[in-house]
Design a protein around this motif. Structure first.
Motif, PDB file in Angstrom:
ATOM      1  N   LYS A  72       0.975  -1.123   0.053  1.00 36.29           N
ATOM      2  CA  LYS A  72       0.290   0.097   0.005  1.00 36.29           C
ATOM      3  C   LYS A  72       0.906   1.242  -0.033  1.00 36.29           C
ATOM      4  N   SER A  99       2.439   4.598   0.937  1.00 34.19           N
ATOM      5  CA  SER A  99       2.448   5.120   2.327  1.00 34.19           C
ATOM      6  C   SER A  99       1.597   6.417   2.631  1.00 34.19           C
ATOM      7  N   PRO A 100       0.835   6.065   3.434  1.00 33.55           N
ATOM      8  CA  PRO A 100      -0.285   7.062   3.740  1.00 33.55           C
ATOM      9  C   PRO A 100       0.337   8.335   4.158  1.00 33.55           C
ATOM     10  N   TRP A 158      -7.487   4.921   2.525  1.00 30.87           N
ATOM     11  CA  TRP A 158      -6.090   4.328   3.169  1.00 30.87           C
ATOM     12  C   TRP A 158      -5.612   5.780   3.577  1.00 30.87           C
ATOM     13  N   HIS A 159      -5.502   6.848   2.660  1.00 33.58           N
ATOM     14  CA  HIS A 159      -5.030   8.141   3.229  1.00 33.58           C
ATOM     15  C   HIS A 159      -5.964   8.702   4.142  1.00 33.58           C
ATOM     16  N   ILE A 184      -5.781   9.819   9.909  1.00 33.91           N
ATOM     17  CA  ILE A 184      -5.568   8.278   9.241  1.00 33.91           C
ATOM     18  C   ILE A 184      -6.782   7.519   9.900  1.00 33.91           C
ATOM     19  N   GLN A 226      -7.398   4.256   9.251  1.00 37.97           N
ATOM     20  CA  GLN A 226      -7.314   2.771   9.476  1.00 37.97           C
ATOM     21  C   GLN A 226      -6.181   2.486  10.284  1.00 37.97           C
ATOM     22  N   ALA A 232      -3.087   1.351   8.403  1.00 39.65           N
ATOM     23  CA  ALA A 232      -2.243   2.469   7.508  1.00 39.65           C
ATOM     24  C   ALA A 232      -1.300   3.150   8.888  1.00 39.65           C
TER      25      ALA A 232
END
Lengths: 201, 245
Positions: free
Chosen positions: A8, A10-11, B19-20, B198, B200, B203
């Motif tokens: 995924k 990176s947030p 996710w972000h 954020i 989740q 994440a």
């Protein structure tokens, strides 16, 4: 069933109020670490094309002009070739295409001196109108915002990206106003009336 | 065109917006007036996002990735750490030549910035920024001090966990990303309104660097490992593009 082993992304997290320490330390006054800040100009002397200046601000939903916004711009050269990773060939050697632009710490106004980019093809082969891509970060922005500067004096109606904007009156938020020869105005509104179109591209 | 070039210039994977963090996150007050209210206009990436600025090793100075020494040449105060990891894409491939820029508070939690008035003192030998270019396998490394936690005006008693800000470029402008690295075991992570933008938990955990004793140097410094993941790119060789593009 087999697994899909993708990672995924990176947030994102906000750039925060101190982004200038990292990205433009010299402009902040933290000199001596890097000889100069990166992205000082997207062009070098000798760049082909029409020299232009774009001036603007970034305004929040309460009408306040941001003093802490940091914008990066990315554009093609005057023939529509990108100077980095463009599979179609080499761009004008005097166009690096990328700039790091900060709002003035007192007035909040930002300025971009560059050359007007050429048209660039959309994936299906139609041409996009000349534009400069922007990526905007600041305190309070959790994920960098993507938008584009188009130009009032170009033919924008056939641009396949602008055509995707359902609320037609909002297209105007992406079009820089001509204020003089080679001079443009582009104000960004983050929220509320006149809110700039932001993209997920 | 070589195959590796073809992979690098393909369309971008779409971003997972769940996710972000969302743009509008009331726990982090400043986001409430800076979040767009209208939906984003979504379409696939174009050449404008698939191309991007290129950086070379020639622009990186010898001490650019050494925040302990790069301000005055005299060592900064604090817990010495190596921050290291790889820049990967969503396919798990190392991404070379990525410009990684970091900035942080000093060991007391104070930034070298005119707007930071926290009572912890500035360290005369700590500037607070560094940069590096990822190697052929995507690896990067910094030497720095562990930043202190500090209070910030949001709710009355909010404290930022120890963190390092990170900015990365991919090969396309649409991969541009800024995030923050947190440290394993910090009890302030779960209490931070910015972390909690954020949604989740998995994440959030992707931003917490584990202590890495194998990379620590005995009698010198500890190490934390932090991999950075960029948006993936599809292979352009099978994309339906017209001739000459």
């Amino acid at each position: 069933m087999q697994r899909l082993d993708y990672l995924k992304e990176s947030p994102s997290q906000t750039a925060g109020p101190y982004v200038h320490i990292g990205l433009t330390p010299n402009k902040l006054g933290n000199t001596g670490i890097y000889p100069q800040d990166l992205g000082e100009s997207p062009i070098q002397p000798g760049a082909q094309g029409e020299a232009i200046t774009i001036i603007g601000t970034v305004r929040d939903g309460a009408g306040m002009i941001l003093r802490d916004a940091l914008i990066e711009s990315w554009q093609a050269d005057a023939r529509g070739i990108y100077p980095g990773n463009d599979p179609r060939g080499a761009a004008d050697p005097n166009v690096s295409g990328w700039a790091r632009i900060i709002a003035n710490f007192d007035s909040g106004e930002w300025t971009l001196n560059t050359v007007k980019p050429g048209r660039v093809p959309f994936p299906d082969g139609r041409m996009m109108a000349p534009h400069i891509s922007l990526w905007l970060v600041a305190r309070g922005i959790n994920l960098g915002l993507q938008t584009r500067i188009y130009f009032e004096d170009e033919e924008n109606d056939s641009c396949p990206v602008l055509q995707r904007i359902e609320h037609r009156e909002r297209v105007q938020t992406l079009i820089a106003r001509k204020t003089g020869p080679g001079q443009y105005r582009f104000d960004i509104v983050l929220q509320g009336a006149g809110e700039t179109v932001f993209f997920d591209l | 065109m070589t195959l590796s070039n073809a992979i690098d210039s393909g369309p971008l994977f779409s971003r997972d917006r769940d996710w972000h963090p969302a743009a509008y996150t009331p726990g982090y007050k400043t986001s409430m007036t800076r979040a767009p209210f209208r939906p984003l206009v979504a379409l696939g990436s174009t050449l404008s996002e698939e191309t991007g600025p290129a950086f070379g090793q020639s622009m990186i100075g010898r001490l650019d990735n050494n925040l302990i020494l790069n301000f005055t040449g005299q060592p900064a105060v604090g817990e010495r750490i190596i921050m290291h990891g790889r820049v990967l894409d969503e396919q798990g491939r190392g991404v070379p030549n990525v410009l990684v820029e970091i900035w942080q508070a000093n060991a007391g939690g104070r930034y070298r910035h005119k707007k930071d008035g926290y009572l912890a003192p500035l360290d005369p030998n700590f500037g607070g920024c560094g940069r590096a270019l990822s190697g052929p396998d995507g690896s990067y490394e910094f030497l720095t001090v562990r930043p202190g936690a500090y209070p910030w005006p949001n709710h009355v008693n909010n404290w930022r966990p120890m963190h390092i800000h990170i900015s990365v470029f991919g090969s396309g402008f649409g991969q541009r990303l800024i995030t923050q690295m947190y440290f394993e075991g910090d009890p302030l992570i779960a209490r931070c309104p910015i972390v909690n933008t954020i949604g989740q938990q998995k994440a959030i955990e992707a931003l917490v660097a584990p202590l890495d004793m194998n990379r620590a140097i005995p009698m010198d410094c500890l190490a934390y490992k932090f991999d950075i993941v960029l948006r993936g790119r599809r292979q352009s060789v099978f994309e339906n593009r017209k001739e000459g593009m």
